[in-house]
Design a protein around this motif. Structure first.
Motif, PDB file in Angstrom:
ATOM      1  N   GLY A  28       0.835  -1.198   0.000  1.00  0.00           N
ATOM      2  CA  GLY A  28       0.000   0.000   0.000  1.00  0.00           C
ATOM      3  C   GLY A  28       0.865   1.242   0.000  1.00  0.00           C
ATOM      4  O   GLY A  28       2.089   1.186   0.097  1.00  0.00           O
ATOM      5  N   ASN A  29       0.221   2.385  -0.111  1.00  0.00           N
ATOM      6  CA  ASN A  29       0.977   3.629  -0.294  1.00  0.00           C
ATOM      7  C   ASN A  29       1.257   4.389   0.998  1.00  0.00           C
ATOM      8  O   ASN A  29       1.882   5.440   0.978  1.00  0.00           O
ATOM      9  CB  ASN A  29       0.243   4.547  -1.284  1.00  0.00           C
ATOM     10  CG  ASN A  29      -1.246   4.591  -1.025  1.00  0.00           C
ATOM     11  OD1 ASN A  29      -1.684   4.464   0.106  1.00  0.00           O
ATOM     12  ND2 ASN A  29      -2.018   4.763  -2.090  1.00  0.00           N
ATOM     13  N   CYS A  30       0.793   3.875   2.126  1.00  0.00           N
ATOM     14  CA  CYS A  30       1.046   4.558   3.407  1.00  0.00           C
ATOM     15  C   CYS A  30       1.300   3.498   4.483  1.00  0.00           C
ATOM     16  O   CYS A  30       0.604   3.417   5.488  1.00  0.00           O
ATOM     17  CB  CYS A  30      -0.153   5.435   3.774  1.00  0.00           C
ATOM     18  SG  CYS A  30       0.187   6.619   5.088  1.00  0.00           S
ATOM     19  N   ASP A  31       2.343   2.686   4.266  1.00  0.00           N
ATOM     20  CA  ASP A  31       2.550   1.485   5.075  1.00  0.00           C
ATOM     21  C   ASP A  31       3.547   1.747   6.200  1.00  0.00           C
ATOM     22  O   ASP A  31       4.723   1.385   6.115  1.00  0.00           O
ATOM     23  CB  ASP A  31       3.020   0.342   4.186  1.00  0.00           C
ATOM     24  CG  ASP A  31       2.962  -0.999   4.897  1.00  0.00           C
ATOM     25  OD1 ASP A  31       2.694  -1.006   6.107  1.00  0.00           O
ATOM     26  OD2 ASP A  31       3.195  -2.026   4.249  1.00  0.00           O
ATOM     27  N   PHE A  32       3.058   2.349   7.282  1.00  0.00           N
ATOM     28  CA  PHE A  32       3.902   2.552   8.451  1.00  0.00           C
ATOM     29  C   PHE A  32       4.154   1.236   9.189  1.00  0.00           C
ATOM     30  O   PHE A  32       5.150   1.107   9.904  1.00  0.00           O
ATOM     31  CB  PHE A  32       3.273   3.581   9.387  1.00  0.00           C
ATOM     32  CG  PHE A  32       3.416   4.983   8.882  1.00  0.00           C
ATOM     33  CD1 PHE A  32       4.549   5.726   9.169  1.00  0.00           C
ATOM     34  CD2 PHE A  32       2.437   5.552   8.085  1.00  0.00           C
ATOM     35  CE1 PHE A  32       4.702   7.009   8.690  1.00  0.00           C
ATOM     36  CE2 PHE A  32       2.580   6.843   7.597  1.00  0.00           C
ATOM     37  CZ  PHE A  32       3.714   7.584   7.908  1.00  0.00           C
ATOM     38  N   HIS A  33       3.264   0.266   9.027  1.00  0.00           N
ATOM     39  CA  HIS A  33       3.489  -1.046   9.618  1.00  0.00           C
ATOM     40  C   HIS A  33       4.774  -1.670   9.069  1.00  0.00           C
ATOM     41  O   HIS A  33       5.585  -2.230   9.826  1.00  0.00           O
ATOM     42  CB  HIS A  33       2.305  -1.973   9.334  1.00  0.00           C
ATOM     43  CG  HIS A  33       2.586  -3.411   9.620  1.00  0.00           C
ATOM     44  ND1 HIS A  33       2.692  -3.904  10.901  1.00  0.00           N
ATOM     45  CD2 HIS A  33       2.817  -4.468   8.786  1.00  0.00           C
ATOM     46  CE1 HIS A  33       2.960  -5.200  10.859  1.00  0.00           C
ATOM     47  NE2 HIS A  33       3.040  -5.563   9.583  1.00  0.00           N
ATOM     48  N   ALA A  34       4.969  -1.590   7.748  1.00  0.00           N
ATOM     49  CA  ALA A  34       6.177  -2.148   7.140  1.00  0.00           C
ATOM     50  C   ALA A  34       7.421  -1.449   7.671  1.00  0.00           C
ATOM     51  O   ALA A  34       8.441  -2.096   7.951  1.00  0.00           O
ATOM     52  CB  ALA A  34       6.105  -2.031   5.628  1.00  0.00           C
ATOM     53  N   LEU A  35       7.360  -0.137   7.816  1.00  0.00           N
ATOM     54  CA  LEU A  35       8.509   0.595   8.349  1.00  0.00           C
ATOM     55  C   LEU A  35       8.899   0.073   9.727  1.00  0.00           C
ATOM     56  O   LEU A  35      10.071  -0.167  10.009  1.00  0.00           O
ATOM     57  CB  LEU A  35       8.195   2.091   8.451  1.00  0.00           C
ATOM     58  CG  LEU A  35       8.229   2.917   7.175  1.00  0.00           C
ATOM     59  CD1 LEU A  35       8.001   4.382   7.518  1.00  0.00           C
ATOM     60  CD2 LEU A  35       9.556   2.744   6.464  1.00  0.00           C
ATOM     61  N   ALA A  36       7.902  -0.100  10.583  1.00  0.00           N
ATOM     62  CA  ALA A  36       8.181  -0.579  11.936  1.00  0.00           C
ATOM     63  C   ALA A  36       8.754  -1.990  11.902  1.00  0.00           C
ATOM     64  O   ALA A  36       9.655  -2.328  12.682  1.00  0.00           O
ATOM     65  CB  ALA A  36       6.906  -0.536  12.778  1.00  0.00           C
ATOM     66  N   ALA A  37       8.236  -2.826  10.993  1.00  0.00           N
ATOM     67  CA  ALA A  37       8.666  -4.215  10.939  1.00  0.00           C
ATOM     68  C   ALA A  37      10.101  -4.361  10.449  1.00  0.00           C
ATOM     69  O   ALA A  37      10.866  -5.191  10.962  1.00  0.00           O
ATOM     70  CB  ALA A  37       7.727  -5.019  10.039  1.00  0.00           C
ATOM     71  N   ILE A  38      10.500  -3.567   9.450  1.00  0.00           N
ATOM     72  CA  ILE A  38      11.838  -3.737   8.878  1.00  0.00           C
ATOM     73  C   ILE A  38      12.903  -2.897   9.581  1.00  0.00           C
ATOM     74  O   ILE A  38      14.095  -3.142   9.385  1.00  0.00           O
ATOM     75  CB  ILE A  38      11.855  -3.422   7.369  1.00  0.00           C
ATOM     76  CG1 ILE A  38      11.670  -1.920   7.105  1.00  0.00           C
ATOM     77  CG2 ILE A  38      10.816  -4.254   6.632  1.00  0.00           C
ATOM     78  CD1 ILE A  38      11.841  -1.529   5.635  1.00  0.00           C
TER      79      ILE A  38
END
Length: 254
Positions: free
Chosen positions: A167-177
């Motif tokens: 998706g275009n606003c994926d703060f979850h991915a930022l936190a995960a990686i």
């Protein structure tokens, strides 16, 4: 400032003309190099269906054509091998020295990142010292958590999370990686808000400019990056320096 497009495609259906078209765009935008994979093997409609509903196809990429396309400007067009899990890893092992990275395409092939056939491709990438590009999905077996698990298993290998996460606003991915130093964040399709956050939370040294040309124009992605609050050193890292380091990182000795 060196600009490298970290995520572009050369459609097979237009043959060598695709390379000429991309080079013309690169010239207009002062893009020095581009990481390119084969494209056009699935329609946008079918691709969208796979993203939403799942599914995949046994699609082989014409890598010989891709190499011919890149041969028009070998210092500028850097080919990427798209691994087809249905065909195993031996083809990649045989010709991998001609490529600069491995791309996994779960949205095309529909094979989970946890599958042994995918792991065998990654093991070959590790032997070549190739970074591994992949696009995650909101589906078990394809999620950012599976990417994190791969990065922990293959600590010496660089991974690139394409399209600014899921998706275009994926703060979850930022936190995960964030805790995984061998995962880079590629910008195509992401909102400026999330790309700015990636530069702040991961550090600009882990963010890579990519366009997803021809589905998205590099001009739009460059305009987005120029809207970010970055100093010149950080902007230079994102626009090219990081990718140069990644594709020459941990190469095996000849």
């Amino acid at each position: 400032m060196t600009i490298i497009d970290g995520n572009a495609r050369l459609p097979a259906r237009t043959g060598l003309r695709a390379a000429h078209d991309l080079l013309a765009v690169m010239d207009r935008l002062d893009i020095e190099k581009a990481i390119v994979a084969g494209g056009g093997y699935i329609s946008p409609e079918q691709l969208s269906h796979h993203v939403v509903h799942g599914g995949g196809i046994d699609a082989d990429i014409d890598h010989e054509l891709l190499l011919d396309q890149c041969a028009l400007a070998p210092e500028r067009l850097l080919p990427v091998y798209i691994g087809n899990p249905y065909r195993g890893s031996e083809r990649y092992r045989d010709c991998g020295s001609d490529f600069h990275a491995l791309k996994l395409a779960p949205v095309l092939h529909g094979v989970p990142l946890t599958d042994e056939r995918v792991l065998s491709l990654i093991e070959v990438a590790e032997d070549f010292g190739h970074p591994v590009y992949l696009h995650c999905l909101h589906r078990s077996g394809f999620e950012v958590g599976e990417l994190v698990a791969l990065a922990r298993r293959f600590r010496n290998l660089g991974f690139v999370l394409e399209h600014a996460g899921v998706g275009n606003c994926d703060f979850h991915a930022l936190a995960a990686i964030a805790p995984e130093p061998n995962i880079w964040f590629e910008t195509s399709g992401g909102f400026t808000l999330v790309v700015q956050a990636a530069c702040e939370r991961l550090g600009p040294e882990r963010v890579i400019f990519g366009s997803e040309y021809p589905m998205h124009h590099p001009y739009a992605e460059l305009a987005k990056l120029h809207c970010l609050d970055l100093d010149e050193a950080a902007r230079g890292r994102v626009l090219g320096h990081n990718l140069l380091g990644l594709i020459t990182r941990d190469k095996p000795h000849a």
